[in-house]
Design a protein around this motif. Structure first.
Motif, PDB file in Angstrom:
ATOM      1  N   ASN A   1       0.847  -1.189   0.000  1.00  0.00           N
ATOM      2  CA  ASN A   1       0.000   0.000   0.000  1.00  0.00           C
ATOM      3  C   ASN A   1       0.873   1.226   0.000  1.00  0.00           C
ATOM      4  O   ASN A   1       1.939   1.229   0.601  1.00  0.00           O
ATOM      5  CB  ASN A   1      -0.868   0.029   1.261  1.00  0.00           C
TER       6      ASN A   1
ATOM      7  N   GLU B   1      -3.720  -8.232   3.074  1.00  0.00           N
ATOM      8  CA  GLU B   1      -4.206  -6.992   2.464  1.00  0.00           C
ATOM      9  C   GLU B   1      -5.115  -6.186   3.388  1.00  0.00           C
ATOM     10  O   GLU B   1      -4.894  -5.000   3.617  1.00  0.00           O
ATOM     11  CB  GLU B   1      -4.966  -7.358   1.176  1.00  0.00           C
TER      12      GLU B   1
ATOM     13  N   ARG C   1      -4.229  -2.636   5.256  1.00  0.00           N
ATOM     14  CA  ARG C   1      -4.992  -1.480   4.824  1.00  0.00           C
ATOM     15  C   ARG C   1      -5.613  -0.773   6.010  1.00  0.00           C
ATOM     16  O   ARG C   1      -5.567   0.438   6.141  1.00  0.00           O
ATOM     17  CB  ARG C   1      -6.114  -1.966   3.922  1.00  0.00           C
TER      18      ARG C   1
ATOM     19  N   GLU D   1      -4.779   2.889   7.147  1.00  0.00           N
ATOM     20  CA  GLU D   1      -5.842   3.894   7.179  1.00  0.00           C
ATOM     21  C   GLU D   1      -5.973   4.480   8.579  1.00  0.00           C
ATOM     22  O   GLU D   1      -6.107   5.694   8.744  1.00  0.00           O
ATOM     23  CB  GLU D   1      -7.173   3.287   6.719  1.00  0.00           C
TER      24      GLU D   1
END
Lengths: 251, 557
Positions: free
Chosen positions: B295, B365, B369, B373
């Motif tokens: 990411n 993933e 994430r 975030e």
């Protein structure tokens, strides 16, 4: 006016795909998935139309297993207002997707339905055309420019066709499928990602929408294309003619 | 057996060197910096035969360090050429003017040698024979790889024979379980990355020059790159190497073991010595597994202290998944947007003072994430970030990297550039950029960017033309400033020709003396020096030593 955009979760465009050993499909385990590039363009166009005042709401729709929600979150982070997820565990073919979309259109009543022209995993290029047929709506496919006219309630669509560009004028409601040159999708900004967390994602199942999931065809085999053969350096014109005649059979 | 003997002999001599007084090595003279006058252009002094005799460097350093070509090095003659042709074959001995033109000039077109011969050996044996012959004939040699170095280390100073290992580009073996890759020094980094990609692994280093730089050069210059914050330096990742010494002896230290405490670990001498001790011919490197979830976020910060705090938070909150932390200032962003094609500003709403690029690499993933975030949102709420975007697919991720990796290219396109690569304590890093801006005010544009995660600043001064007034304001102020804060005047680019005589800003005289004697030990025919690395002007016993080494790297800016 409400705009509905259908988006699909596919293997990321930049990933080097591999065929599964059982030759039934492409390897999707542990592979980066993201929104279909054409769907991104479709969503971007919908957002642009909303920003210019022609529409009030943009609804993103996706169909498939539970991880479709990731793609919908991306759509919401880009700026869509709501999302709809049709939960289906098996692979859906374009006709089924079109039937499901028809039911959703009957519920939501959008003035415009925008899709990507094709998905990069199956390259079918069928869903947009099929849904337009099922709904009896006009369609402008391979759109490279869309201009809406509020007074006349029409959309003028420039289409990229083999011979060049074709401009159509469609009465709304209509179906538009987007091509590459239509726009450049925006990035998902952090404030929007924050807002997206609180936007609703409504769930449906195919049973609720009264659509039967069946496929009229079966994938028999998936293989890699034959490897490109190395070029050969020839030493004379005679050799070239000989090869063209006897090996390539073109003269 | 031979190889083992060579290695252990070396160890013995190293030990005795370090136990001895080094005063006998005082033959080396070096210029006193204060006694020089700045000169504008590169001036070559030609002798009567039209061969370059000496070079005065004015543009790139404020000293007119006159580097004389040592007369005890021989010049090439036709017998040498025939010998090489016989040894390597016609195709690997190049005297063609056009090709020599390219290999004589470095990537920045700042340094140009006048070599008349390019050799392309295909295996270690050929390298060994070349060096043995050059040693016996007293011919100077410069090793070369991808020629992407930024300090003039990869090209000849005078007419050294260029030994380019680009043809030695085989991957020898790869162990899928341990991830240990053994390959020849001429393998291009990008090719290694693609090969490993198919196996599910990645190279522990990544730099902007990956399309051209070669692993031998990366190792010889101890290249840093974009992922050092996660995978560490090459000293930790290189498990072994094979090198050829100046006299042709092959040192086989090509181990693939994670642990081996048997005697001095000599490979560390070769890593980062820029080719002054020998030519690296094979490398064995530990490669990390390729993790699926990558990411990347492109963020904007109001000021430098926010960038620092963000770094601290990132290390704490992102922890093990953080794989890159880069920054660029508003001038760097401006240059990139104006000079590069196909680059889009991810935050078009307004221009921000600082931009930070954060990359995470992990195996899950959704977990990564969420973590990223959460970190980004809390940083935004805390006021550390004023705006930012998160890449949604690989194309967007590449476009963010294009911006950061494109800064050196954009600088080249903007005109003349003075490049500095400094390691400084993170809190002081940007103070130097502000200082330089005040000093230079309207003369030139100061651009700051770099690997914030490693405390590495790439300070570049950009102007339309090279001008001595600009140089005067920069040097030696920038080196003195760095030295005062105990920083390094060359974090990852190496010394090469550009900074050879600046070593004292970062290393004490005793340390340099010891380095010199180690070098003398590894060059068996007596003390020899490397013109660039040690900037010495007289050579005690002639020998063909590699004046430079810089297969690669850099542009890992």
């Amino acid at each position: 006016m409400k705009i509905m955009v259908a988006v699909k979760r596919v293997v990321d465009y930049a990933v080097k795909i591999r065929v599964r050993p059982d030759k039934n499909g492409v390897e999707t385990q542990n592979v980066k998935m993201s929104m279909n590039p054409f769907c991104e363009i479709a969503l971007e166009e919908a957002l642009k139309i909303k920003e210019s005042g022609f529409a009030k709401e943009v609804v993103a729709v996706s169909m498939g297993p539970s991880n479709c929600v990731d793609t919908l979150r991306t759509g919401l982070a880009m700026g869509a207002d709501r999302a709809i997820h049709v939960e289906a565990s098996r692979d859906l073919v374009p006709l089924t997707v079109a039937k499901l979309l028809k039911k959703l259109v009957e519920v939501e009543n959008p003035g415009l339905l925008i899709l990507g022209k094709q998905a990069i995993d199956d390259d079918c290029n069928q869903t947009g055309q099929m849904i337009a047929g099922l709904l009896g709506w006009p369609q402008g496919t391979f759109a490279s420019k869309v201009v809406l006219d509020k007074e006349k309630h029409t959309a003028s669509v420039d289409r990229e066709v083999d011979g060049g560009l074709e401009t159509l004028c469609l009465d709304l409601p209509a179906v538009i499928t987007t091509d590459l040159r239509l726009n450049q999708p925006r990035y998902a900004t952090l404030p929007n990602i924050m807002k997206a967390k609180s936007k609703p994602i409504k769930k449906y199942t195919p049973e609720e929408l009264n659509v039967e999931i069946k496929s009229d065809f079966e994938v028999v085999q998936v293989t890699e294309p034959p490897k490109r053969k190395a070029g050969v350096i020839l030493s004379s014109v005679d050799e070239l003619i000989d090869k063209l005649k006897n090996e390539a059979h073109v003269i | 057996m031979e190889k083992w003997r060579a290695t252990s002999n070396l160890r013995r001599s190293l030990k005795s060197i370090l136990n001895r007084q080094l005063s006998s090595v005082s033959e080396f003279r070096y210029l006193n910096e204060k006694s020089c006058q700045p000169i504008f252009n590169l001036i070559r002094d030609y002798n009567s035969v039209g061969e370059v005799n000496a070079i005065r460097y004015g543009c790139f350093s404020s000293m007119s360090t006159v580097v004389q070509r040592n007369p005890s090095f021989s010049t090439l003659n036709s017998d040498d050429i025939s010998y090489f042709k016989q040894l390597l074959g016609e195709k690997s001995v190049i005297q063609d003017e056009d090709r020599l033109e390219t290999v004589n000039t470095d990537w920045m077109h700042k340094y140009k040698g006048s070599s008349k011969l390019l050799l392309q050996p295909r295996n270690t044996e050929e390298v060994s024979q070349i060096l043995k012959y050059c040693n016996s004939r007293c011919l100077a040699v410069v090793p070369q790889g991808g020629n992407t170095g930024l300090v003039g280390g990869s090209v000849p100073v005078f007419d050294e024979v260029i030994v380019n290992v680009g043809s030695m580009n085989n991957i020898i073996s790869f162990d899928k379980v341990s991830g240990i890759l053994v390959c020849e020094a001429g393998c291009i980094l990008e090719n290694l990355i693609s090969f490993l990609d198919n196996q599910g692994f990645i190279m522990p280093l990544d730099l902007g020059a990956k399309g051209s730089c070669q692993i031998g050069g990366n190792v010889s210059t101890n290249a840093g790159g974009l992922r050092l914050v996660r995978y560490g330096s090459l000293h930790g990742n290189v498990l072994g190497l094979e090198a050829v010494l100046a006299n042709g002896d092959v040192l086989d230290m090509l181990g693939t073991l994670r642990k081996d405490n048997t005697g001095y670990d000599l490979k560390h001498l070769f890593i980062g010595s820029e080719g002054s001790l020998g030519i690296v011919t094979k490398v064995s490197i530990l490669t990390p597994p390729k993790l699926s979830s990558v990411n990347i976020a492109f963020l904007a910060c109001r000021d430098y202290s926010s960038c620092q705090k963000l770094l601290m938070e990132a290390k704490r909150k992102l922890g093990e998944i953080l794989s890159a932390f880069e920054f660029l200032d508003i001038q760097a962003m401006d240059l990139v947007l104006n000079h590069l094609d196909g680059v889009r500003n991810p935050l078009p709403a307004s221009m921000h003072n600082f931009y930070v690029l954060i990359e995470t690499t992990g195996s899950d993933e959704s977990y990564d994430r969420e973590k990223l975030e959460a970190f980004l949102l809390s940083s935004m709420e805390g006021g550390l970030i004023s705006d930012g975007v998160l890449a949604q697919d690989i194309n967007q991720a590449s476009s963010f990297w294009r911006i950061r990796e494109g800064v050196p290219e954009a600088l080249m396109k903007a005109g003349a550039v003075y490049k500095y690569d400094l390691s400084l304590p993170v809190e002081k890093m940007y103070d130097l950029v502000d200082d330089m801006r005040t000093r230079l005010s309207d003369l030139a544009r100061v651009v700051g960017y770099g690997h914030l995660g490693d405390g590495n600043l790439h300070l570049n001064v950009s102007s339309s033309q090279y001008d001595d007034k600009i140089l005067e304001q920069i040097e030696p102020y920038i080196y003195e400033w760095t030295s005062k804060h105990r920083g390094s005047i060359s974090a990852e680019h190496g010394l090469g020709l550009m900074k050879a005589n600046k070593i004292y800003y970062s290393k004490s005289p005793e340390t340099v003396k010891t380095m010199r004697s180690i070098k003398g030990c590894l060059t068996p025919m007596g003390y020899s020096t490397r013109i660039k690395f040690f900037r010495t002007l007289s050579i005690h016993r002639a020998w063909c030593m590699t004046v430079e080494y810089s297969f690669s790297h850099i542009q890992c800016q």
